[in-house]
Write an enzyme that holds these catalytic residues in place. Structure first.
Site, PDB file in Angstrom:
ATOM      1  N   TYR A   1      14.119   0.070  10.633  1.00  8.92           N
ATOM      2  CA  TYR A   1      13.159   1.182  10.903  1.00  8.92           C
ATOM      3  C   TYR A   1      13.761   2.138  11.946  1.00  8.92           C
ATOM      4  O   TYR A   1      13.294   3.143  12.038  1.00  8.92           O
ATOM      5  CB  TYR A   1      11.745   0.559  11.355  1.00  8.92           C
ATOM      6  CG  TYR A   1      11.032  -0.620  10.552  1.00  8.92           C
ATOM      7  CD1 TYR A   1      11.200  -0.519   9.288  1.00  8.92           C
ATOM      8  CD2 TYR A   1      10.463  -1.675  11.134  1.00  8.92           C
ATOM      9  CE1 TYR A   1      10.714  -1.615   8.274  1.00  8.92           C
ATOM     10  CE2 TYR A   1       9.818  -2.499  10.478  1.00  8.92           C
ATOM     11  CZ  TYR A   1       9.913  -2.573   8.838  1.00  8.92           C
ATOM     12  OH  TYR A   1       9.583  -3.612   8.219  1.00  8.92           O
TER      13      TYR A   1
ATOM     14  N   LYS B   1      -4.741   1.679   8.921  1.00  8.74           N
ATOM     15  CA  LYS B   1      -5.946   1.116   9.684  1.00  8.74           C
ATOM     16  C   LYS B   1      -5.716  -0.457   9.767  1.00  8.74           C
ATOM     17  O   LYS B   1      -5.075  -0.996   8.945  1.00  8.74           O
ATOM     18  CB  LYS B   1      -7.060   1.379   8.781  1.00  8.74           C
ATOM     19  CG  LYS B   1      -7.152   1.465   7.487  1.00  8.74           C
ATOM     20  CD  LYS B   1      -6.747   0.118   6.663  1.00  8.74           C
ATOM     21  CE  LYS B   1      -7.722  -1.132   6.790  1.00  8.74           C
ATOM     22  NZ  LYS B   1      -6.848  -2.307   6.032  1.00  8.74           N
TER      23      LYS B   1
ATOM     24  N   ILE C   1       0.894  -1.088  -0.006  1.00 11.78           N
ATOM     25  CA  ILE C   1      -0.083   0.009  -0.148  1.00 11.78           C
ATOM     26  C   ILE C   1       0.918   1.071  -0.105  1.00 11.78           C
ATOM     27  O   ILE C   1       0.459   2.095  -0.590  1.00 11.78           O
ATOM     28  CB  ILE C   1      -1.010  -0.160   1.302  1.00 11.78           C
ATOM     29  CG1 ILE C   1      -2.020   1.095   1.107  1.00 11.78           C
ATOM     30  CG2 ILE C   1      -0.228   0.038   2.618  1.00 11.78           C
ATOM     31  CD1 ILE C   1      -2.939   1.299  -0.208  1.00 11.78           C
TER      32      ILE C   1
ATOM     33  N   HIS D   1       1.401  -2.007  14.461  1.00 12.68           N
ATOM     34  CA  HIS D   1       1.057  -0.648  14.428  1.00 12.68           C
ATOM     35  C   HIS D   1       1.605   0.100  15.683  1.00 12.68           C
ATOM     36  O   HIS D   1       2.078   1.293  15.582  1.00 12.68           O
ATOM     37  CB  HIS D   1      -0.344  -0.317  14.249  1.00 12.68           C
ATOM     38  CG  HIS D   1      -0.541  -0.881  12.735  1.00 12.68           C
ATOM     39  ND1 HIS D   1      -1.789  -0.533  12.305  1.00 12.68           N
ATOM     40  CD2 HIS D   1       0.095  -1.218  11.741  1.00 12.68           C
ATOM     41  CE1 HIS D   1      -1.985  -0.830  11.004  1.00 12.68           C
ATOM     42  NE2 HIS D   1      -0.788  -1.408  10.700  1.00 12.68           N
TER      43      HIS D   1
ATOM     44  N   ARG E   1      13.259  -3.962   6.480  1.00 10.41           N
ATOM     45  CA  ARG E   1      14.258  -4.815   7.094  1.00 10.41           C
ATOM     46  C   ARG E   1      15.320  -5.169   6.182  1.00 10.41           C
ATOM     47  O   ARG E   1      16.376  -5.805   6.767  1.00 10.41           O
ATOM     48  CB  ARG E   1      13.314  -5.882   7.764  1.00 10.41           C
ATOM     49  CG  ARG E   1      12.284  -5.519   8.842  1.00 10.41           C
ATOM     50  CD  ARG E   1      11.420  -6.593   8.778  1.00 10.41           C
ATOM     51  NE  ARG E   1      10.718  -7.233   7.577  1.00 10.41           N
ATOM     52  CZ  ARG E   1       9.842  -8.213   7.328  1.00 10.41           C
ATOM     53  NH1 ARG E   1       9.725  -8.897   8.538  1.00 10.41           N
ATOM     54  NH2 ARG E   1       9.404  -8.365   6.289  1.00 10.41           N
TER      55      ARG E   1
END
Ligand SMILES: NC(=O)c1ccc[n+]([C@@H]2O[C@H](COP(=O)([O-])OP(=O)(O)OC[C@H]3O[C@@H](n4cnc5c(N)ncnc54)[C@H](OP(=O)(O)O)[C@@H]3O)[C@@H](O)[C@H]2O)c1
Length: 334
Positions: A61, A100, A17, A82, A40
């Site tokens: 990250y 979401k 996405i 998340h 990663r």
């Protein structure tokens, strides 16, 4: 911390996405710059940054969060991650647009909100459909009473996921039809009703791995108003919202993900004839990232905050509670 007129974004992961929709929307945005991609896998980060035109790439990250030039991060990680990465980003002073559902639970969501508040950063859940002008107009008309008092909403979102390794079908990563697509139906129903449901009831079809591949629920709001919310990862593609009030109806087809062609807001307020208000194609992802960047640059709160996201999760929790109890009616926590 921010440059005067643009927010410099980093993206945590090379998720589909992000690559296909949100990172390109950031790159096109009027008030943002796509600065960095992290993965990663360092090689994948470099390749994806090159593909998307981001000048910096990081092989972890944490390395991206340590970059002092990154003002905000977009978090398209599996749902189970998340909360942890949003909290780490907030602790690093980064504003966060997180996918979401914002978290696995309302409790996680509250912890994310607390971290964002403690570090003075913006936090918003990436339900992009809310930033399409068609939805904004529907909501304004409902709030103005054009359909009369709402009696019921029907909202559904489905498509087929056939790869069992997909994160949507992985219990350990927070998969499930309600978490992935039913959450939109819950969100649109609560937003249009302008209230929180008091009770929920749901039936689900479970995979052998214990993931709901389909879940259909009913939400009862005060005044016996109801919403029927369905999500499925084992059905043909459908995105549909029907809103029925005492005086009229409204319908959104292709309700959530932006489509390349024009879309219509179908309205019928008898005795007037049905009408369709047309909207040219709009990138609701771009409007969403521009909203977050504007909040960062102007020091204002996002239109939809983490309190709203926690309420969505409390409804999701009640629907799961009911589905796991074979369809028993469950109170939605306040
Ligand atoms: N708003 C929308 O329209 C929309 C649409 C689709 C999905 N989503 C949401 O976006 C998020 C990502 O969905 P997606 O379909 O894009 O996911 P995806 O393609 O499977 O990507 C997830 C990314 O997370 C990283 N990751 C870290 N730990 C992982 C693990 N244990 N297993 C798998 N991946 C791991 C990977 O990036 P690296 O290997 O680069 O580290 C991977 O590319 C979800 O929260 C989903 O609900 C939103």
């Amino acid at each position: 911390m921010t440059t005067p007129d643009r927010v410099r974004w980093g993206v945590l992961s090379t998720a589909r996405i992000g690559r296909k929709a949100v990172a390109p929307a950031i790159a096109r945005s009027s008030n943002g710059t796509l600065l960095a991609i992290a993965s990663r896998d360092a090689g994948l980060a470099v390749a994806t940054a090159a593909e998307l035109g981001a000048p910096r790439a990081y092989g972890s990250y944490d390395d991206l969060l340590a970059d002092p030039d990154v003002d905000a991060v977009y978090v398209p990680l599996p749902n189970s991650q998340h909360a942890a990465w949003t909290i780490r980003a907030a602790e690093a002073g980064k504003h966060v647009l997180c996918e979401k559902p914002l978290a696995m639970s309302s409790a996680e969501c509250d912890a994310m909100r607390a971290a964002a508040g403690a570090h003075g950063v913006v936090l918003m859940e990436a339900f992009m459909y809310r930033f399409h002008p068609r939805f904004e107009q529907l909501l304004a008309r409902v709030q103005a009473g054009e359909l009369g008092a709402l009696r019921y909403v029907q909202a559904s979102f489905s498509f087929t996921v056939s790869d069992p390794a997909d994160i949507r079908l992985r219990r350990d990563l927070g998969g499930g039809s309600l978490m992935d697509v039913g959450c939109y139906a819950v969100n649109v129903a609560r937003t249009l009703m302008g209230a929180e449901p008091v009770e929920a009831q749901a039936l689900a079809r479970w995979t052998p791995g214990g993931v709901d591949e389909q879940l259909a629920g009913t939400l009862r709001f005060d005044g016996d108003r109801v919403a029927q919310v369905t999500g499925s990862l084992a059905a043909a593609r459908s995105e549909d919202v029907l809103v029925v009030g005492e005086l009229g109806t409204a319908r959104l087809r292709h309700a959530f993900v932006p489509v390349p062609g024009p879309v219509g807001l179908e309205l019928h307020r008898p005795p007037a004839p049905p009408e369709v208000i047309g909207f040219e194609p709009v990138d609701s992802y771009q409007r969403m990232v521009e909203h977050v960047a504007a909040c960062v640059l102007e020091g204002r709160r996002p239109r939809y905050d983490a309190v709203e996201a926690a309420a969505n999760l409390r409804t999701i929790e009640a629907l799961y509670g009911s589905a796991r109890a074979g369809g028993r009616v469950v109170a939605v926590a306040v």
